[in-house]
Design a protein around this motif. Structure first.
Motif, PDB file in Angstrom:
ATOM      1  N   ARG A 264       0.856  -1.186   0.000  1.00  0.00           N
ATOM      2  CA  ARG A 264       0.000   0.000   0.000  1.00  0.00           C
ATOM      3  C   ARG A 264       0.893   1.237   0.000  1.00  0.00           C
ATOM      4  O   ARG A 264       1.704   1.424   0.908  1.00  0.00           O
ATOM      5  CB  ARG A 264      -0.918   0.002   1.223  1.00  0.00           C
ATOM      6  CG  ARG A 264      -1.884   1.182   1.295  1.00  0.00           C
ATOM      7  CD  ARG A 264      -2.749   1.062   2.553  1.00  0.00           C
ATOM      8  NE  ARG A 264      -3.656   2.173   2.715  1.00  0.00           N
ATOM      9  CZ  ARG A 264      -4.889   2.228   2.236  1.00  0.00           C
ATOM     10  NH1 ARG A 264      -5.350   1.199   1.544  1.00  0.00           N
ATOM     11  NH2 ARG A 264      -5.655   3.269   2.418  1.00  0.00           N
ATOM     12  N   VAL A 265       0.754   2.064  -1.034  1.00  0.00           N
ATOM     13  CA  VAL A 265       1.565   3.266  -1.184  1.00  0.00           C
ATOM     14  C   VAL A 265       0.702   4.482  -0.895  1.00  0.00           C
ATOM     15  O   VAL A 265      -0.290   4.733  -1.594  1.00  0.00           O
ATOM     16  CB  VAL A 265       2.163   3.358  -2.607  1.00  0.00           C
ATOM     17  CG1 VAL A 265       3.027   4.610  -2.727  1.00  0.00           C
ATOM     18  CG2 VAL A 265       2.977   2.111  -2.927  1.00  0.00           C
ATOM     19  N   ASN A 266       1.051   5.227   0.140  1.00  0.00           N
ATOM     20  CA  ASN A 266       0.313   6.429   0.538  1.00  0.00           C
ATOM     21  C   ASN A 266       1.159   7.659   0.223  1.00  0.00           C
ATOM     22  O   ASN A 266       2.150   7.933   0.908  1.00  0.00           O
ATOM     23  CB  ASN A 266      -0.001   6.398   2.034  1.00  0.00           C
ATOM     24  CG  ASN A 266      -0.912   5.252   2.418  1.00  0.00           C
ATOM     25  OD1 ASN A 266      -2.123   5.382   2.424  1.00  0.00           O
ATOM     26  ND2 ASN A 266      -0.320   4.111   2.755  1.00  0.00           N
ATOM     27  N   PHE A 267       0.767   8.404  -0.801  1.00  0.00           N
ATOM     28  CA  PHE A 267       1.479   9.634  -1.141  1.00  0.00           C
ATOM     29  C   PHE A 267       1.013  10.780  -0.242  1.00  0.00           C
ATOM     30  O   PHE A 267      -0.124  10.783   0.250  1.00  0.00           O
ATOM     31  CB  PHE A 267       1.233  10.003  -2.605  1.00  0.00           C
ATOM     32  CG  PHE A 267       1.953   9.117  -3.583  1.00  0.00           C
ATOM     33  CD1 PHE A 267       3.279   9.360  -3.915  1.00  0.00           C
ATOM     34  CD2 PHE A 267       1.310   8.041  -4.166  1.00  0.00           C
ATOM     35  CE1 PHE A 267       3.945   8.539  -4.810  1.00  0.00           C
ATOM     36  CE2 PHE A 267       1.959   7.219  -5.065  1.00  0.00           C
ATOM     37  CZ  PHE A 267       3.287   7.468  -5.389  1.00  0.00           C
ATOM     38  N   ASP A 268       1.873  11.760  -0.056  1.00  0.00           N
ATOM     39  CA  ASP A 268       1.533  12.901   0.787  1.00  0.00           C
ATOM     40  C   ASP A 268       0.403  13.741   0.200  1.00  0.00           C
ATOM     41  O   ASP A 268      -0.265  14.485   0.926  1.00  0.00           O
ATOM     42  CB  ASP A 268       2.776  13.791   0.996  1.00  0.00           C
ATOM     43  CG  ASP A 268       3.843  13.080   1.824  1.00  0.00           C
ATOM     44  OD1 ASP A 268       3.501  12.072   2.478  1.00  0.00           O
ATOM     45  OD2 ASP A 268       5.002  13.541   1.816  1.00  0.00           O
ATOM     46  N   ASN A 269       0.180  13.627  -1.108  1.00  0.00           N
ATOM     47  CA  ASN A 269      -0.907  14.377  -1.749  1.00  0.00           C
ATOM     48  C   ASN A 269      -2.237  13.626  -1.704  1.00  0.00           C
ATOM     49  O   ASN A 269      -3.171  13.966  -2.418  1.00  0.00           O
ATOM     50  CB  ASN A 269      -0.551  14.700  -3.199  1.00  0.00           C
ATOM     51  CG  ASN A 269      -0.365  13.446  -4.053  1.00  0.00           C
ATOM     52  OD1 ASN A 269      -0.560  12.314  -3.584  1.00  0.00           O
ATOM     53  ND2 ASN A 269       0.010  13.632  -5.309  1.00  0.00           N
ATOM     54  N   SER A 270      -2.309  12.577  -0.862  1.00  0.00           N
ATOM     55  CA  SER A 270      -3.520  11.773  -0.640  1.00  0.00           C
ATOM     56  C   SER A 270      -3.787  10.743  -1.725  1.00  0.00           C
ATOM     57  O   SER A 270      -4.777  10.017  -1.658  1.00  0.00           O
ATOM     58  CB  SER A 270      -4.771  12.653  -0.472  1.00  0.00           C
ATOM     59  OG  SER A 270      -4.632  13.491   0.655  1.00  0.00           O
ATOM     60  N   HIS A 271      -2.927  10.671  -2.723  1.00  0.00           N
ATOM     61  CA  HIS A 271      -3.057   9.625  -3.748  1.00  0.00           C
ATOM     62  C   HIS A 271      -2.608   8.294  -3.140  1.00  0.00           C
ATOM     63  O   HIS A 271      -1.560   8.222  -2.501  1.00  0.00           O
ATOM     64  CB  HIS A 271      -2.200   9.968  -4.962  1.00  0.00           C
ATOM     65  CG  HIS A 271      -2.305   8.981  -6.076  1.00  0.00           C
ATOM     66  ND1 HIS A 271      -3.344   8.979  -6.980  1.00  0.00           N
ATOM     67  CD2 HIS A 271      -1.487   7.945  -6.437  1.00  0.00           C
ATOM     68  CE1 HIS A 271      -3.161   7.993  -7.850  1.00  0.00           C
ATOM     69  NE2 HIS A 271      -2.046   7.355  -7.540  1.00  0.00           N
ATOM     70  N   ILE A 272      -3.418   7.247  -3.325  1.00  0.00           N
ATOM     71  CA  ILE A 272      -3.127   5.941  -2.737  1.00  0.00           C
ATOM     72  C   ILE A 272      -3.167   4.875  -3.820  1.00  0.00           C
ATOM     73  O   ILE A 272      -4.082   4.847  -4.643  1.00  0.00           O
ATOM     74  CB  ILE A 272      -4.147   5.586  -1.629  1.00  0.00           C
ATOM     75  CG1 ILE A 272      -4.076   6.605  -0.493  1.00  0.00           C
ATOM     76  CG2 ILE A 272      -3.882   4.182  -1.086  1.00  0.00           C
ATOM     77  CD1 ILE A 272      -5.125   6.384   0.578  1.00  0.00           C
ATOM     78  N   GLU A 273      -2.179   4.006  -3.828  1.00  0.00           N
ATOM     79  CA  GLU A 273      -2.167   2.875  -4.747  1.00  0.00           C
ATOM     80  C   GLU A 273      -1.887   1.594  -3.977  1.00  0.00           C
ATOM     81  O   GLU A 273      -1.097   1.589  -3.030  1.00  0.00           O
ATOM     82  CB  GLU A 273      -1.131   3.074  -5.858  1.00  0.00           C
ATOM     83  CG  GLU A 273      -1.440   4.242  -6.773  1.00  0.00           C
ATOM     84  CD  GLU A 273      -0.974   4.029  -8.201  1.00  0.00           C
ATOM     85  OE1 GLU A 273      -0.693   2.865  -8.560  1.00  0.00           O
ATOM     86  OE2 GLU A 273      -0.911   5.020  -8.945  1.00  0.00           O
ATOM     87  N   ASN A 274      -2.568   0.525  -4.380  1.00  0.00           N
ATOM     88  CA  ASN A 274      -2.412  -0.777  -3.750  1.00  0.00           C
ATOM     89  C   ASN A 274      -1.979  -1.798  -4.794  1.00  0.00           C
ATOM     90  O   ASN A 274      -2.356  -1.689  -5.962  1.00  0.00           O
ATOM     91  CB  ASN A 274      -3.729  -1.239  -3.124  1.00  0.00           C
ATOM     92  CG  ASN A 274      -4.254  -0.259  -2.098  1.00  0.00           C
ATOM     93  OD1 ASN A 274      -3.778  -0.213  -0.970  1.00  0.00           O
ATOM     94  ND2 ASN A 274      -5.242   0.530  -2.486  1.00  0.00           N
ATOM     95  N   ALA A 275      -1.222  -2.769  -4.361  1.00  0.00           N
ATOM     96  CA  ALA A 275      -0.805  -3.840  -5.267  1.00  0.00           C
ATOM     97  C   ALA A 275      -0.738  -5.147  -4.500  1.00  0.00           C
ATOM     98  O   ALA A 275      -0.408  -5.175  -3.311  1.00  0.00           O
ATOM     99  CB  ALA A 275       0.546  -3.534  -5.895  1.00  0.00           C
TER     100      ALA A 275
END
Length: 306
Positions: A264-275
């Motif tokens: 789970r990748v949580n960017f500081d700009n609130s963009h989130i990606e899961n793999a």
């Protein structure tokens, strides 16, 4: 009435022409303003799209880093002490990365599991025991090489007018289970989270397995399951001893060479990606692992559930 002089007629024509030109100029200015607005919206949307694409590229790099670190943990430990599951996290750039990994042996392998495990899982998930046995036979029939032109399984598919025959080989993906003859769709959907085609083991790792998988073992009762799960929390290495004798041959404490890694990748700009990536770990060689399956998704709303 005195007719208009040529000078007056010229002035009237000049005023009409100037009015027409003014109106035309206003229309042109309005059109230019509209085009400018459209272009501005296009530029903003394009910039936003590139920003999202840029985040996606960054996420792919961070996910790859998570896979490298997972493989590194396996390489730095001896075969006896390698973790079969674990969690860790790290921060890089403008993103926080959370990683969870577990041995794929925690799932029942569609290609290697014996009938007892397949039937046990389907019964645990709601199928009647006699139906579960029939379904397990059909799963095994799907993956078993064809026995000549008069193969009974092939004949059954032809008589059912399904338009296809069994694969007569390994399941390439768990989703292919939905093609097996007469298996209820709802049962298949409930079973998929507990199945794999990447373990390569006929047994399941009972330390990492979900309760539903442990309950699929022969001889398991609710009382035995509860006792096992409790012991597994306290002393995992001794939990297998609580399994009934008939379940021992289907259970293992060892991991397979394949691991399921959830990132789970949580960017500081609130963009989130899961793999969710399945990797095959190599103990030796220059290449630490190979990717067998990669599935990712993007969350458009920060904080939503993956």
């Amino acid at each position: 009435m005195t007719p208009a002089s040529p000078t007056q007629n010229h002035n009237v024509q000049r005023s009409a022409t100037e009015g027409f030109i003014s109106i035309a100029a206003l229309w042109i200015l309005g059109a230019l303003c509209l085009l400018s607005s459209i272009y501005a919206v296009y530029v903003i949307n394009t910039a936003s799209a590139f920003a999202v694409y840029d985040d996606h590229l960054k996420a792919e790099g961070l996910i790859s880093a998570a896979l490298e670190l997972t493989a590194y943990q396996q390489q730095t430990e001896s075969a006896q002490s390698r973790p079969t599951h674990g969690v860790f996290g790290f921060r890089m750039g403008q993103a926080k990365v959370d990683v969870q990994f577990s041995s794929e042996a925690a799932r029942i392998d569609l290609n290697t599991a014996p009938k007892q495990l397949l039937s046990g899982l389907l019964a645990t998930l709601g199928a009647r025991p006699d139906n579960a046995d029939v379904y397990a036979d059909r799963i095994i029939g799907w993956r078993t090489p064809q026995q000549g032109d008069k193969d009974a399984e092939a004949s059954a598919y032809r008589m059912a007018h399904l338009g296809y025959q069994p694969r007569f080989g390994k399941f390439p993906h768990p989703n292919e289970l939905s093609l097996v003859r007469d298996l209820p769709t709802s049962l298949v959907e409930r079973a998929l989270p507990f199945l794999t085609v990447y373990s390569g083991r006929p047994q399941v790792n009972v330390i990492d397995a979900a309760p539903e998988v442990v309950a699929s073992l022969p001889g398991m009762t609710q009382e035995r399951l509860n006792a096992f799960l409790l012991q597994r929390k306290v002393s995992p290495e001794n939990a297998k001893q609580l399994l009934p004798a008939e379940a021992q041959q289907y259970a293992t404490l060892e991991a397979s060479q394949t691991f399921r890694v959830k990132v789970r990748v949580n960017f500081d700009n609130s963009h989130i990606e899961n793999a969710e990536v399945i990797i095959l770990f190599f103990e030796e060689g220059d290449k630490p692992f190979a990717v067998l399956s990669w599935r990712d998704d993007t969350e458009t709303i920060a904080g939503s559930t993956p």
